[in-house]
Design a protein around this motif. Sequence first.
Motif, PDB file in Angstrom:
ATOM      1  N   GLU A 102     -69.562  55.180  53.377  1.00 52.43           N
ATOM      2  CA  GLU A 102     -69.870  56.520  53.276  1.00 52.43           C
ATOM      3  C   GLU A 102     -71.170  56.934  53.873  1.00 52.43           C
ATOM      4  O   GLU A 102     -71.263  57.993  54.053  1.00 52.43           O
ATOM      5  CB  GLU A 102     -69.309  57.251  52.083  1.00 52.43           C
ATOM      6  CG  GLU A 102     -67.950  56.787  51.269  1.00 52.43           C
ATOM      7  CD  GLU A 102     -66.905  57.262  52.378  1.00 52.43           C
ATOM      8  OE1 GLU A 102     -66.972  58.230  52.990  1.00 52.43           O
ATOM      9  OE2 GLU A 102     -65.629  56.808  52.289  1.00 52.43           O
ATOM     10  N   TRP A 103     -72.053  55.972  53.871  1.00 54.90           N
ATOM     11  CA  TRP A 103     -73.570  56.630  54.306  1.00 54.90           C
ATOM     12  C   TRP A 103     -73.916  55.831  55.398  1.00 54.90           C
ATOM     13  O   TRP A 103     -74.386  56.329  56.406  1.00 54.90           O
ATOM     14  CB  TRP A 103     -74.180  56.386  53.056  1.00 54.90           C
ATOM     15  CG  TRP A 103     -75.959  56.790  53.314  1.00 54.90           C
ATOM     16  CD1 TRP A 103     -76.762  56.108  53.489  1.00 54.90           C
ATOM     17  CD2 TRP A 103     -76.325  58.096  53.637  1.00 54.90           C
ATOM     18  NE1 TRP A 103     -78.093  56.717  53.889  1.00 54.90           N
ATOM     19  CE2 TRP A 103     -77.687  57.988  54.142  1.00 54.90           C
ATOM     20  CE3 TRP A 103     -75.759  59.323  53.829  1.00 54.90           C
ATOM     21  CZ2 TRP A 103     -78.515  59.241  54.361  1.00 54.90           C
ATOM     22  CZ3 TRP A 103     -76.693  60.232  54.049  1.00 54.90           C
ATOM     23  CH2 TRP A 103     -77.997  60.110  54.489  1.00 54.90           C
ATOM     24  N   ALA A 104     -73.811  54.427  55.492  1.00 52.43           N
ATOM     25  CA  ALA A 104     -74.039  53.847  56.665  1.00 52.43           C
ATOM     26  C   ALA A 104     -73.372  54.236  57.940  1.00 52.43           C
ATOM     27  O   ALA A 104     -73.830  54.368  59.032  1.00 52.43           O
ATOM     28  CB  ALA A 104     -74.043  52.337  56.641  1.00 52.43           C
ATOM     29  N   THR A 105     -72.238  54.952  57.825  1.00 50.02           N
ATOM     30  CA  THR A 105     -71.435  55.335  58.756  1.00 50.02           C
ATOM     31  C   THR A 105     -72.015  56.541  59.423  1.00 50.02           C
ATOM     32  O   THR A 105     -71.887  56.732  60.750  1.00 50.02           O
ATOM     33  CB  THR A 105     -69.950  55.570  58.405  1.00 50.02           C
ATOM     34  OG1 THR A 105     -68.983  55.862  59.715  1.00 50.02           O
ATOM     35  CG2 THR A 105     -69.849  56.936  57.453  1.00 50.02           C
ATOM     36  N   LYS A 106     -73.032  57.184  58.753  1.00 48.66           N
ATOM     37  CA  LYS A 106     -73.766  58.322  59.249  1.00 48.66           C
ATOM     38  C   LYS A 106     -74.689  57.912  60.041  1.00 48.66           C
ATOM     39  O   LYS A 106     -75.024  58.544  61.082  1.00 48.66           O
ATOM     40  CB  LYS A 106     -74.236  59.273  58.119  1.00 48.66           C
ATOM     41  CG  LYS A 106     -73.360  60.055  57.179  1.00 48.66           C
ATOM     42  CD  LYS A 106     -73.945  60.881  56.454  1.00 48.66           C
ATOM     43  CE  LYS A 106     -72.504  61.428  55.264  1.00 48.66           C
ATOM     44  NZ  LYS A 106     -71.627  62.197  55.981  1.00 48.66           N
ATOM     45  N   MET A 107     -75.252  56.749  59.844  1.00 51.52           N
ATOM     46  CA  MET A 107     -76.126  56.147  60.669  1.00 51.52           C
ATOM     47  C   MET A 107     -75.636  55.764  62.071  1.00 51.52           C
ATOM     48  O   MET A 107     -76.248  55.994  63.264  1.00 51.52           O
ATOM     49  CB  MET A 107     -76.866  54.797  60.201  1.00 51.52           C
ATOM     50  CG  MET A 107     -77.496  54.922  58.718  1.00 51.52           C
ATOM     51  SD  MET A 107     -77.922  53.389  58.194  1.00 51.52           S
ATOM     52  CE  MET A 107     -78.114  53.689  56.636  1.00 51.52           C
ATOM     53  N   MET A 108     -74.396  55.195  61.892  1.00 50.65           N
ATOM     54  CA  MET A 108     -73.620  54.738  63.181  1.00 50.65           C
ATOM     55  C   MET A 108     -73.300  56.148  64.050  1.00 50.65           C
ATOM     56  O   MET A 108     -73.942  55.921  65.312  1.00 50.65           O
ATOM     57  CB  MET A 108     -72.436  53.947  62.762  1.00 50.65           C
ATOM     58  CG  MET A 108     -71.435  53.407  63.862  1.00 50.65           C
ATOM     59  SD  MET A 108     -70.470  54.697  64.655  1.00 50.65           S
ATOM     60  CE  MET A 108     -69.254  55.215  63.380  1.00 50.65           C
ATOM     61  N   PHE A 109     -72.883  56.921  63.564  1.00 48.43           N
ATOM     62  CA  PHE A 109     -72.285  58.143  64.101  1.00 48.43           C
ATOM     63  C   PHE A 109     -73.906  58.982  64.819  1.00 48.43           C
ATOM     64  O   PHE A 109     -73.773  59.426  65.862  1.00 48.43           O
ATOM     65  CB  PHE A 109     -71.770  59.187  63.170  1.00 48.43           C
ATOM     66  CG  PHE A 109     -70.887  60.256  63.669  1.00 48.43           C
ATOM     67  CD1 PHE A 109     -69.595  59.910  64.173  1.00 48.43           C
ATOM     68  CD2 PHE A 109     -71.441  61.479  64.183  1.00 48.43           C
ATOM     69  CE1 PHE A 109     -68.748  61.127  64.756  1.00 48.43           C
ATOM     70  CE2 PHE A 109     -70.536  62.132  65.007  1.00 48.43           C
ATOM     71  CZ  PHE A 109     -69.191  61.963  65.165  1.00 48.43           C
ATOM     72  N   VAL A 157     -70.169  65.854  60.029  1.00 54.39           N
ATOM     73  CA  VAL A 157     -70.344  64.815  59.283  1.00 54.39           C
ATOM     74  C   VAL A 157     -71.613  64.595  58.629  1.00 54.39           C
ATOM     75  O   VAL A 157     -72.282  63.496  58.181  1.00 54.39           O
ATOM     76  CB  VAL A 157     -69.990  63.315  60.245  1.00 54.39           C
ATOM     77  CG1 VAL A 157     -68.595  63.468  60.690  1.00 54.39           C
ATOM     78  CG2 VAL A 157     -70.815  63.407  61.535  1.00 54.39           C
ATOM     79  N   GLY A 158     -72.561  65.646  58.633  1.00 55.48           N
ATOM     80  CA  GLY A 158     -73.792  65.653  58.293  1.00 55.48           C
ATOM     81  C   GLY A 158     -74.971  65.133  59.021  1.00 55.48           C
ATOM     82  O   GLY A 158     -76.010  64.815  58.689  1.00 55.48           O
ATOM     83  N   CYS A 159     -74.643  64.857  60.392  1.00 58.88           N
ATOM     84  CA  CYS A 159     -75.646  64.286  61.467  1.00 58.88           C
ATOM     85  C   CYS A 159     -76.264  65.364  62.030  1.00 58.88           C
ATOM     86  O   CYS A 159     -76.016  65.729  63.011  1.00 58.88           O
ATOM     87  CB  CYS A 159     -75.017  63.377  62.223  1.00 58.88           C
ATOM     88  SG  CYS A 159     -74.026  61.819  61.311  1.00 58.88           S
ATOM     89  N   THR A 160     -77.311  66.104  61.334  1.00 57.41           N
ATOM     90  CA  THR A 160     -77.866  67.236  61.876  1.00 57.41           C
ATOM     91  C   THR A 160     -79.366  66.910  62.196  1.00 57.41           C
ATOM     92  O   THR A 160     -79.830  65.773  61.712  1.00 57.41           O
ATOM     93  CB  THR A 160     -77.777  68.656  60.804  1.00 57.41           C
ATOM     94  OG1 THR A 160     -78.468  68.042  59.673  1.00 57.41           O
ATOM     95  CG2 THR A 160     -76.222  68.875  60.615  1.00 57.41           C
TER      96      THR A 160
END
Length: 235
Positions: A102-109, A157-160
């Motif tokens: 749920e969180w490391a996937t934001k790094m990926m994205f 997805v929160g990647c701002t």
Amino acid sequence: MSFEGYRIIGGLGSPYSMKMRAIFRYRRIPHVWIQQTPETRKETAGIRPPVIPIIQYPDGTYHNDSTPMIYDLEARHAGRSVVPEEEGQAFLAHLLEDMADEWATKMMFHYRWFRERDQRQMSEWLAYDSLMGKGLDGIREFAALFRERQVGRMALVGCTEANRPLIEATCTEIFSLLDAHVTEEAFLFGGRPSLADFSFMGQFSQLAVDPTPCEKMRAEAPYLFRWLMQMDDLS
């Protein structure tokens, strides 16, 4: 000839696909790997949510939520478990798996779709995965559409831009911690991998491929980079 094992319909660019394929390999559960293509999308058009991997069980049913599947496979297949035996470690493994999912996937994205160089290469590579051998024009056309879609989802997805410093700082910290860990211990909880190891492996398998985070990992976490290669097939 019919196949009595599992069918994993996924993609090399999907962290959850790489996570589940590695678990199947480690647990020595018979399976075949099927790259998602326009043809497989027709087969799985009714599956919700429409995300990969989609795993077809031997009974013909389809499943596509990695964590419930991990525990279902634990119940169905004995040996080479990915859940630590000690209760406290099992809880921590599940907690870390959830963090990675749920969180490391934001790094990926973030790293895949924030910078132009990553957007360009990875959209074309992901399009190639689906349309291999179908012609360069079609690959580039699909890549452009997919890139536009994914970049447009960044805020969702929160990647701002506002979150970028936190996401990148977290990535730097986790790289440092895991790079130090894997030189002293093979896995997070000792001598055998857990669901947490495989979850981080899935997300970081993408960071190890995309241009910007690949350079970062090679420079800052070279042993973690190599660990990912080992984790891909522990059969």
